[in-house]
Design an enzyme around this catalytic site. Structure first.
Site, PDB file in Angstrom:
ATOM      1  N   ARG A  73      46.305 -24.058 115.331  1.00 48.62           N
ATOM      2  CA  ARG A  73      46.882 -25.188 114.614  1.00 48.62           C
ATOM      3  C   ARG A  73      45.934 -25.665 113.519  1.00 48.62           C
ATOM      4  O   ARG A  73      44.716 -25.654 113.678  1.00 48.62           O
ATOM      5  CB  ARG A  73      47.160 -26.355 115.567  1.00 48.62           C
ATOM      6  CG  ARG A  73      48.433 -26.190 116.396  1.00 48.62           C
ATOM      7  CD  ARG A  73      48.716 -27.428 117.233  1.00 48.62           C
ATOM      8  NE  ARG A  73      47.688 -27.663 118.214  1.00 48.62           N
ATOM      9  CZ  ARG A  73      46.719 -28.553 118.095  1.00 48.62           C
ATOM     10  NH1 ARG A  73      46.667 -29.360 117.048  1.00 48.62           N
ATOM     11  NH2 ARG A  73      45.804 -28.691 119.031  1.00 48.62           N
ATOM     12  N   TYR A 211      51.624 -19.029 113.100  1.00 46.76           N
ATOM     13  CA  TYR A 211      51.010 -19.100 114.422  1.00 46.76           C
ATOM     14  C   TYR A 211      51.364 -20.360 115.224  1.00 46.76           C
ATOM     15  O   TYR A 211      51.241 -21.483 114.722  1.00 46.76           O
ATOM     16  CB  TYR A 211      49.475 -19.023 114.298  1.00 46.76           C
ATOM     17  CG  TYR A 211      48.808 -18.580 115.592  1.00 46.76           C
ATOM     18  CD1 TYR A 211      48.632 -17.226 115.867  1.00 46.76           C
ATOM     19  CD2 TYR A 211      48.403 -19.499 116.540  1.00 46.76           C
ATOM     20  CE1 TYR A 211      48.051 -16.807 117.055  1.00 46.76           C
ATOM     21  CE2 TYR A 211      47.822 -19.088 117.741  1.00 46.76           C
ATOM     22  CZ  TYR A 211      47.641 -17.746 117.983  1.00 46.76           C
ATOM     23  OH  TYR A 211      47.068 -17.329 119.163  1.00 46.76           O
ATOM     24  N   LYS A 220      55.208 -28.568 119.062  1.00 49.50           N
ATOM     25  CA  LYS A 220      54.450 -29.774 118.731  1.00 49.50           C
ATOM     26  C   LYS A 220      55.144 -30.604 117.643  1.00 49.50           C
ATOM     27  O   LYS A 220      55.162 -31.831 117.700  1.00 49.50           O
ATOM     28  CB  LYS A 220      53.022 -29.415 118.306  1.00 49.50           C
ATOM     29  CG  LYS A 220      52.262 -28.653 119.375  1.00 49.50           C
ATOM     30  CD  LYS A 220      52.113 -29.462 120.637  1.00 49.50           C
ATOM     31  CE  LYS A 220      51.828 -28.655 121.867  1.00 49.50           C
ATOM     32  NZ  LYS A 220      50.442 -28.425 122.226  1.00 49.50           N
ATOM     33  N   HIS A 240      52.162 -35.112 125.721  1.00 51.32           N
ATOM     34  CA  HIS A 240      51.473 -33.815 125.837  1.00 51.32           C
ATOM     35  C   HIS A 240      51.035 -33.656 127.293  1.00 51.32           C
ATOM     36  O   HIS A 240      49.855 -33.796 127.610  1.00 51.32           O
ATOM     37  CB  HIS A 240      50.261 -33.827 124.892  1.00 51.32           C
ATOM     38  CG  HIS A 240      49.625 -32.490 124.679  1.00 51.32           C
ATOM     39  ND1 HIS A 240      48.322 -32.348 124.245  1.00 51.32           N
ATOM     40  CD2 HIS A 240      50.100 -31.230 124.817  1.00 51.32           C
ATOM     41  CE1 HIS A 240      48.029 -31.063 124.128  1.00 51.32           C
ATOM     42  NE2 HIS A 240      49.082 -30.358 124.470  1.00 51.32           N
ATOM     43  N   SER A 262      44.359 -30.172 124.206  1.00 54.45           N
ATOM     44  CA  SER A 262      44.619 -28.742 124.052  1.00 54.45           C
ATOM     45  C   SER A 262      43.480 -27.919 124.662  1.00 54.45           C
ATOM     46  O   SER A 262      42.306 -28.222 124.455  1.00 54.45           O
ATOM     47  CB  SER A 262      44.753 -28.405 122.570  1.00 54.45           C
ATOM     48  OG  SER A 262      45.793 -29.173 122.012  1.00 54.45           O
ATOM     49  N   CYS A 264      42.499 -27.693 127.730  1.00 52.55           N
ATOM     50  CA  CYS A 264      41.687 -28.414 128.713  1.00 52.55           C
ATOM     51  C   CYS A 264      42.283 -28.354 130.114  1.00 52.55           C
ATOM     52  O   CYS A 264      41.953 -29.182 130.968  1.00 52.55           O
ATOM     53  CB  CYS A 264      41.472 -29.856 128.278  1.00 52.55           C
ATOM     54  SG  CYS A 264      40.363 -29.974 126.863  1.00 52.55           S
ATOM     55  N   GLY A 265      43.193 -27.412 130.363  1.00 54.22           N
ATOM     56  CA  GLY A 265      43.572 -27.160 131.757  1.00 54.22           C
ATOM     57  C   GLY A 265      44.981 -27.506 132.194  1.00 54.22           C
ATOM     58  O   GLY A 265      45.256 -27.488 133.390  1.00 54.22           O
ATOM     59  N   ASN A 268      46.779 -24.364 133.741  1.00 53.40           N
ATOM     60  CA  ASN A 268      46.128 -24.040 135.011  1.00 53.40           C
ATOM     61  C   ASN A 268      46.513 -25.013 136.120  1.00 53.40           C
ATOM     62  O   ASN A 268      46.780 -24.601 137.245  1.00 53.40           O
ATOM     63  CB  ASN A 268      44.608 -23.995 134.832  1.00 53.40           C
ATOM     64  CG  ASN A 268      44.164 -22.656 134.267  1.00 53.40           C
ATOM     65  OD1 ASN A 268      43.883 -21.730 135.015  1.00 53.40           O
ATOM     66  ND2 ASN A 268      44.156 -22.532 132.949  1.00 53.40           N
ATOM     67  N   ASP A 287      53.107 -28.123 129.233  1.00 58.75           N
ATOM     68  CA  ASP A 287      52.552 -28.619 127.968  1.00 58.75           C
ATOM     69  C   ASP A 287      53.168 -29.928 127.477  1.00 58.75           C
ATOM     70  O   ASP A 287      52.466 -30.752 126.924  1.00 58.75           O
ATOM     71  CB  ASP A 287      52.718 -27.542 126.883  1.00 58.75           C
ATOM     72  CG  ASP A 287      51.805 -27.777 125.678  1.00 58.75           C
ATOM     73  OD1 ASP A 287      50.615 -28.046 125.888  1.00 58.75           O
ATOM     74  OD2 ASP A 287      52.289 -27.693 124.534  1.00 58.75           O
ATOM     75  N   ARG A 379      46.846 -16.045 122.819  1.00 60.79           N
ATOM     76  CA  ARG A 379      47.828 -16.653 123.723  1.00 60.79           C
ATOM     77  C   ARG A 379      48.872 -15.663 124.206  1.00 60.79           C
ATOM     78  O   ARG A 379      49.082 -14.621 123.600  1.00 60.79           O
ATOM     79  CB  ARG A 379      48.510 -17.823 123.013  1.00 60.79           C
ATOM     80  CG  ARG A 379      47.510 -18.950 122.736  1.00 60.79           C
ATOM     81  CD  ARG A 379      48.152 -20.271 122.519  1.00 60.79           C
ATOM     82  NE  ARG A 379      47.147 -21.313 122.383  1.00 60.79           N
ATOM     83  CZ  ARG A 379      47.133 -22.439 123.091  1.00 60.79           C
ATOM     84  NH1 ARG A 379      48.077 -22.677 123.962  1.00 60.79           N
ATOM     85  NH2 ARG A 379      46.182 -23.342 122.904  1.00 60.79           N
TER      86      ARG A 379
HETATM   87  P1  GTP Z   1      47.106 -25.925 125.565  1.00 61.08           P
HETATM   88  O1  GTP Z   1      48.102 -24.862 125.794  1.00 61.08           O
HETATM   89  O2  GTP Z   1      46.234 -25.664 124.381  1.00 61.08           O
HETATM   90  O3  GTP Z   1      47.704 -27.292 125.478  1.00 61.08           O
HETATM   91  O4  GTP Z   1      46.022 -25.858 126.770  1.00 61.08           O
HETATM   92  P2  GTP Z   1      46.049 -26.232 128.321  1.00 61.08           P
HETATM   93  O5  GTP Z   1      45.717 -27.681 128.476  1.00 61.08           O
HETATM   94  O6  GTP Z   1      47.285 -25.743 128.967  1.00 61.08           O
HETATM   95  O7  GTP Z   1      44.761 -25.441 128.894  1.00 61.08           O
HETATM   96  P3  GTP Z   1      44.680 -24.188 129.888  1.00 61.08           P
HETATM   97  O8  GTP Z   1      45.190 -24.491 131.263  1.00 61.08           O
HETATM   98  O9  GTP Z   1      45.255 -23.015 129.203  1.00 61.08           O
HETATM   99  O10 GTP Z   1      43.095 -24.030 130.016  1.00 61.08           O
HETATM  100  C1  GTP Z   1      42.258 -23.818 128.910  1.00 61.08           C
HETATM  101  C2  GTP Z   1      40.933 -23.244 129.345  1.00 61.08           C
HETATM  102  O11 GTP Z   1      40.294 -24.104 130.300  1.00 61.08           O
HETATM  103  C3  GTP Z   1      41.079 -21.883 130.016  1.00 61.08           C
HETATM  104  O12 GTP Z   1      40.110 -21.000 129.512  1.00 61.08           O
HETATM  105  C4  GTP Z   1      40.858 -22.175 131.470  1.00 61.08           C
HETATM  106  O13 GTP Z   1      40.279 -21.081 132.134  1.00 61.08           O
HETATM  107  C5  GTP Z   1      39.931 -23.394 131.463  1.00 61.08           C
HETATM  108  N1  GTP Z   1      40.168 -24.250 132.664  1.00 61.08           N
HETATM  109  C6  GTP Z   1      41.378 -24.669 133.116  1.00 61.08           C
HETATM  110  N2  GTP Z   1      41.253 -25.382 134.265  1.00 61.08           N
HETATM  111  C7  GTP Z   1      39.925 -25.409 134.540  1.00 61.08           C
HETATM  112  C8  GTP Z   1      39.151 -25.988 135.616  1.00 61.08           C
HETATM  113  O14 GTP Z   1      39.671 -26.618 136.537  1.00 61.08           O
HETATM  114  N3  GTP Z   1      37.793 -25.821 135.538  1.00 61.08           N
HETATM  115  C9  GTP Z   1      37.203 -25.125 134.536  1.00 61.08           C
HETATM  116  N4  GTP Z   1      35.880 -25.007 134.541  1.00 61.08           N
HETATM  117  N5  GTP Z   1      37.901 -24.556 133.529  1.00 61.08           N
HETATM  118  C10 GTP Z   1      39.241 -24.696 133.527  1.00 61.08           C
HETATM  119  C1  SPV Z   2      48.002 -26.916 121.812  1.00 59.94           C
HETATM  120  O1  SPV Z   2      47.230 -26.716 120.861  1.00 59.94           O
HETATM  121  O2  SPV Z   2      47.984 -27.995 122.462  1.00 59.94           O
HETATM  122  C2  SPV Z   2      48.948 -25.870 122.225  1.00 59.94           C
HETATM  123  C3  SPV Z   2      49.039 -24.662 121.412  1.00 59.94           C
HETATM  124  O3  SPV Z   2      49.654 -26.056 123.204  1.00 59.94           O
HETATM  125  S1  SPV Z   2      50.071 -24.843 120.023  1.00 59.94           S
HETATM  126  O4  SPV Z   2      51.418 -24.500 120.412  1.00 59.94           O
HETATM  127  O5  SPV Z   2      49.595 -23.914 118.994  1.00 59.94           O
HETATM  128  O6  SPV Z   2      50.024 -26.214 119.555  1.00 59.94           O
HETATM  129 MN    MN Z   3      49.246 -28.107 124.177  1.00 58.03          MN
END
Ligand code: GTP
Ligand code: SPV
Ligand code: MN
Length: 594
Positions: A73, A211, A220, A240, A262, A264-265, A268, A287, A379
């Site tokens: 972004r 992208y 978004k 979000h 973004s 930050c987990g 997961n 998301d 991604r």
């Molecule tokens: P967007 O799609 O960008 O909004 O991201 P998201 O908030 O869905 O983040 P995502 O779950 O994809 O995690 C991003 C990164 O943080 C990855 O590389 C994960 O491995 C890492 N991560 C997620 N959860 C944890 C956790 O509990 N501990 C640690 N140390 N890292 C984590």
């Molecule tokens: C974020 O950046 O929070 C995402 C990826 O979820 S994007 O769709 O590119 O905004």
């Molecule tokens: Mn996001």
């Protein structure tokens, strides 16, 4: 599809006008069928945008490599063009809407020469849900069409429901006309990029990028920036946030939501595999959440999306097995590495990297190379229906009932593992107080601390100060049953720079405590910043956490917190008269408690 009389006149006129402005060679109305998807994939393979993966290991899946200058972004080029700069607020880029339209009209002029203009009618939210909203995206990128088919409910199923005025126009061009003698490239885009929102007229214009959030306009641009404005006007919230169902060993189920910035987990946490025996997690969304109080005062949420556009690096069978299982087939991968047997790889996918790969730029890579094999914001795009733990209620038109709201960020110091807000107002204040280290999800420096209120800094479509007030007011709705609010941090580090908390599946321990707080079966212990688990109430059985680590995880360092409150008070000054008075009261109360 034939352009027939069932298409609203206003939509036909808009498509016609855009086709003339952009000089598109042909117009294709997307029906959303599998046949159409497959034929677009074939075309993308022919143009070298898609590399088909080995069908025996990853059936019906593709790798796309973007232009190296179009990988995330672009927040600096993202605008909220309300009538006045004040309405956009101090956290958004603003430009006069008339001037911006003039500029964009010039950019879109002839921008689709030699290309097909695709019309994508889509729904954000289950079609027929009172919470769902329609959009129509025009794009000249077949990669975007394929991605939108995974991420939204699109094609005829949405078109059927359109009227003259129930859809948001979302105009997109990669800005790379195919003028005579110019050969197409695998990832057309333009160095000049504009991601523009007109909140009053509810329009989106996006130029120059192919992208993610820059180009998949349902995500978004619509579901957060424009939807946040609709939500303010209509009395709901566009956030979000992930949505997750948590079931305890007795079979009782509660849903929770969490806003983290973004990368930050969210993905997961949304699909985690609990380390605690007997507990079950199911995913509603990873998301975005659209939230409202129903007639009974119950907070309810829908996931407006239909797929996941998730961060690849770090995703493994150990960290997120449900994501890995979702990706077994029918997936699009962008900017990951290619293995010698035609599969994908990224940093963290396996402990030991393969001996040889083609990296995200298409160059030879070995473990000795001193560059990353996958782009840090690489991604996967995959349908939510393929998630093995997708929640049975994820398509529910009225949304799932919410029992707790979590906020969090990536903080190596100061912030404890989990804190409970004293009440709704304090919880809203905690949401506004999120700070986090920047990640690769947006272009620019990574690892820099910034304030990211509600994880919405890049996504709020109006004055963030007014958005704070909107959150406060939601809690004053008649009969509203207010869920408890929490602040979590999985990322606190020790003196050696190692994470104090194992994270991932172990986060189920924190969810269990929050679940049991909603049941009123465990107690919190008051600290100056909120409630923390009373000793013995956070289940750490079998974790082998030493006593010092546990103390550090929950330590409230008064000196650091006084600094934190100063920094926050200072940040809030940015909002001037738009800052709710309640926030100054919360700062005062925090200082007194400290
Ligand atoms: P967007 O799609 O960008 O909004 O991201 P998201 O908030 O869905 O983040 P995502 O779950 O994809 O995690 C991003 C990164 O943080 C990855 O590389 C994960 O491995 C890492 N991560 C997620 N959860 C944890 C956790 O509990 N501990 C640690 N140390 N890292 C984590
Ligand atoms: C974020 O950046 O929070 C995402 C990826 O979820 S994007 O769709 O590119 O905004
Ligand atoms: Mn996001």
């Amino acid at each position: 599809m034939q352009v027939n009389n069932s298409i609203p006149k206003k939509l036909k006129t808009w498509v016609h006008d855009v086709a003339i402005l952009t000089n598109a060679e042909t117009v294709h109305w997307c029906d959303g069928s599998e046949k159409e998807y497959d034929s677009l994939c074939q075309q993308l393979i022919k143009n070298k945008t898609f590399i088909p993966l080995n069908p025996t290991v990853r059936p019906h899946s593709f790798l796309a490599r973007s232009n190296p200058d179009d990988v995330a972004r672009v927040e600096d080029s993202t605008y909220i063009c309300s009538q006045t700069a004040e309405e956009a607020g101090p956290t958004n880029n603003w430009s006069d809407p008339t001037e911006m339209k003039t500029k964009l009209t010039m950019l879109f002029h002839n921008s689709m020469t030699g290309r097909t203009l695709y019309v994508i009618p889509f729904s954000m939210g289950p079609i027929g849900s009172p919470m769902a909203k329609f959009g129509v995206q025009i794009t000249d990128s077949p990669y975007v069409v394929c991605s939108m088919r995974i991420m939204t409910r699109m094609g005829n199923q949405a078109l059927e429901h359109l009227t003259d005025d129930n859809w948001i126009p979302c105009l997109h061009s990669v800005g790379s006309p195919l003028v005579e003698h110019i050969k197409d490239v695998p990832w057309p885009c333009n160095p000049e990029k504009y991601i523009v929102h007109f909140p009053e007229t509810r329009e989106i214009w996006s130029y120059g990028s192919g992208y993610g959030g820059n180009a998949l306009l349902g995500k978004k641009c619509f579901a957060l920036r424009i939807a946040s404005v609709m939500a303010r006007d209509e009395g709901w919230l566009a956030e979000h946030m992930l949505i997750v169902g948590v079931t305890n060993p007795e079979g009782k189920k509660r849903y929770m939501m969490a806003a983290f910035p973004s990368a930050c987990g969210k993905t997961n946490l949304a699909m985690l595999t609990p380390s605690l025996p007997g507990w079950k997690i199911e995913t509603v969304g990873d998301d975005i959440a659209w939230i409202h109080f129903d007639k009974e005062g119950q907070l309810r949420a829908i996931n407006p999306e239909a797929g996941f556009f998730g961060v690849a690096p770090g995703t493994s069978l150990a960290s997120n097995p449900n994501a890995i299982k979702s990706l077994e087939k029918n997936a699009i991968f962008t900017n990951v590495a290619l293995t010698d047997d035609g599969d994908v790889w990224w940093e963290g996918m396996t402990k030991k990297p393969p001996d040889h790969l083609m990296d995200w730029l298409g160059k030879d890579w070995t473990p000795q190379s001193n560059s990353k094999a996958a782009q840090p914001n690489s991604r996967f795009t995959v349908s939510a229906a393929q998630c093995p733990v997708i929640d049975p209620q994820w398509n529910s038109p009225e949304g799932v009932p919410i029992s707790a709201i979590l906020f969090g960020g990536r903080r190596s110091t100061v912030i404890p593992l989990v804190t409970e807000a004293f009440d709704w107002q304090h919880g809203v204040f905690l949401g506004a107080s999120i700070s986090s280290e920047t990640t690769a999800a947006a272009t620019g420096a990574v690892g820099q601390m910034r304030h990211d209120p509600f994880a919405m800094l890049p996504f709020c479509g109006y004055n963030m100060g007014d958005y704070f007030s909107h959150w406060l007011n939601m809690g004053k709705k008649k009969h509203a049953k207010l869920p408890k609010i929490y602040y979590v941090n999985w990322f606190r580090k020790n003196k050696n720079g190692e994470y104090l908390w194992p994270g991932f599946g172990e986060n189920s321990r924190v969810l269990k405590w929050i679940f049991e707080r909603a049941e009123n079966t465990v107690e919190a212990q008051e600290t100056p910043i909120g409630g923390v688990p009373k000793p013995g109430t956070l289940d750490i059985s079998g974790l082998h956490l030493d006593a010092d680590t546990l103390v550090e995880l929950f330590n409230v360092d008064k000196k650091a917190w006084i600094q934190e409150s100063e920094s926050l008070a200072n940040y809030f000054k940015l909002f001037g008269k738009h800052l709710p008075k309640a926030f100054n009261d919360e700062i005062d109360k925090l200082r007194k408690r400290l």
